[in-house]
Design a protein around this motif. Structure first.
Motif, PDB file in Angstrom:
ATOM      1  N   UNK A 151     -13.601-139.812 -35.665  1.00  0.00           N
ATOM      2  CA  UNK A 151     -14.003-140.563 -36.760  1.00  0.00           C
ATOM      3  C   UNK A 151     -15.529-140.743 -36.649  1.00  0.00           C
ATOM      4  N   UNK A 152     -16.273-139.757 -36.062  1.00  0.00           N
ATOM      5  CA  UNK A 152     -17.813-139.948 -36.305  1.00  0.00           C
ATOM      6  C   UNK A 152     -18.410-139.547 -37.612  1.00  0.00           C
ATOM      7  N   UNK A 153     -19.717-139.939 -37.850  1.00  0.00           N
ATOM      8  CA  UNK A 153     -20.413-139.473 -38.844  1.00  0.00           C
ATOM      9  C   UNK A 153     -21.592-138.978 -38.535  1.00  0.00           C
ATOM     10  N   UNK A 154     -21.968-137.601 -38.944  1.00  0.00           N
ATOM     11  CA  UNK A 154     -23.204-136.896 -38.640  1.00  0.00           C
ATOM     12  C   UNK A 154     -24.077-136.958 -39.854  1.00  0.00           C
ATOM     13  N   UNK A 155     -25.463-137.820 -39.550  1.00  0.00           N
ATOM     14  CA  UNK A 155     -26.386-137.818 -40.649  1.00  0.00           C
ATOM     15  C   UNK A 155     -27.353-136.739 -40.588  1.00  0.00           C
ATOM     16  N   UNK A 156     -27.945-136.423 -39.270  1.00  0.00           N
ATOM     17  CA  UNK A 156     -28.927-135.557 -39.135  1.00  0.00           C
ATOM     18  C   UNK A 156     -28.989-134.665 -38.043  1.00  0.00           C
ATOM     19  N   UNK A 157     -29.365-133.423 -37.747  1.00  0.00           N
ATOM     20  CA  UNK A 157     -29.566-132.705 -36.668  1.00  0.00           C
ATOM     21  C   UNK A 157     -30.955-132.428 -36.311  1.00  0.00           C
ATOM     22  N   UNK A 158     -31.562-132.707 -35.212  1.00  0.00           N
ATOM     23  CA  UNK A 158     -33.074-132.375 -35.039  1.00  0.00           C
ATOM     24  C   UNK A 158     -33.081-131.355 -33.657  1.00  0.00           C
ATOM     25  N   UNK A 159     -34.092-130.623 -33.585  1.00  0.00           N
ATOM     26  CA  UNK A 159     -34.329-130.122 -32.419  1.00  0.00           C
ATOM     27  C   UNK A 159     -35.781-130.136 -32.065  1.00  0.00           C
ATOM     28  N   UNK A 160     -35.928-129.802 -30.689  1.00  0.00           N
ATOM     29  CA  UNK A 160     -37.229-129.818 -29.987  1.00  0.00           C
ATOM     30  C   UNK A 160     -37.104-128.479 -29.078  1.00  0.00           C
ATOM     31  N   UNK A 161     -38.442-128.081 -28.955  1.00  0.00           N
ATOM     32  CA  UNK A 161     -38.813-126.958 -27.945  1.00  0.00           C
ATOM     33  C   UNK A 161     -38.980-127.128 -26.702  1.00  0.00           C
TER      34      UNK A 161
END
Length: 161
Positions: A151-161
């Motif tokens: 029952x989780x809620x995903x709002x945003x996915x970010x990335x770093x190099x």
């Protein structure tokens, strides 16, 4: 709008003019050349969870009480999300997920790299927290697949190099 910006889609479109959809008085078909879709600049902007290209078993829910969208598995099923043509630049090493809600699992895969992580949950459905995990993706453009369980809620996915 899946790429976070408007663009003109190629195709044939019918234009109907009338007093209502039952009373069409004029009809024309136009053909638009459209604009090619550019890869998503994920290193710069990340991905809004709701900007997927395809989904299965997923539902859109509120990100906060006043604005935004998040994605959650529908009816206890797993949510499958696909984001096409993500430009990872020279490559990434880390993924950052903004999550809220109950405990669950997130699986990611892109360009041959895979990551799975457990999310312990937050006190409430709007108490977003950022979870970070290694995801070594080779540079270039790849599709990104996410699977959400619980029952989780995903709002945003970010990335770093």
């Amino acid at each position: 709008m899946a790429r976070g910006d408007w663009r003109l889609e190629q195709g044939r479109y019918d234009v109907l003019v009338g007093a209502s959809s039952e009373d069409v008085r004029l009809r024309a078909t136009v053909t638009l050349d459209g604009e090619p879709a550019a890869p998503r600049p994920v290193l710069r902007r990340g991905l809004s969870a709701a900007d997927f290209d395809e989904r299965g078993g997923a539902a859109l829910v509120d990100r906060t009480k006043v604005s935004g969208d998040a994605v959650t598995p529908a009816s206890g099923a797993a949510a499958e999300l696909l984001y096409r043509a993500c430009d990872f630049g020279t490559g990434v090493r880390t993924v950052r997920l903004e999550l809220a809600g109950g405990a669950g699992t997130v699986e990611l895969s892109a360009g041959g790299a895979r990551a799975t992580g457990e999310f312990p949950g937050t006190p409430g459905p709007y108490d977003c927290t950022t979870v970070e995990a290694p995801l070594p993706v080779a540079g270039g453009t790849h599709d990104l697949r996410l699977t959400l369980r619980g029952p989780l809620r995903l709002a945003h996915v970010g990335f770093a190099g």
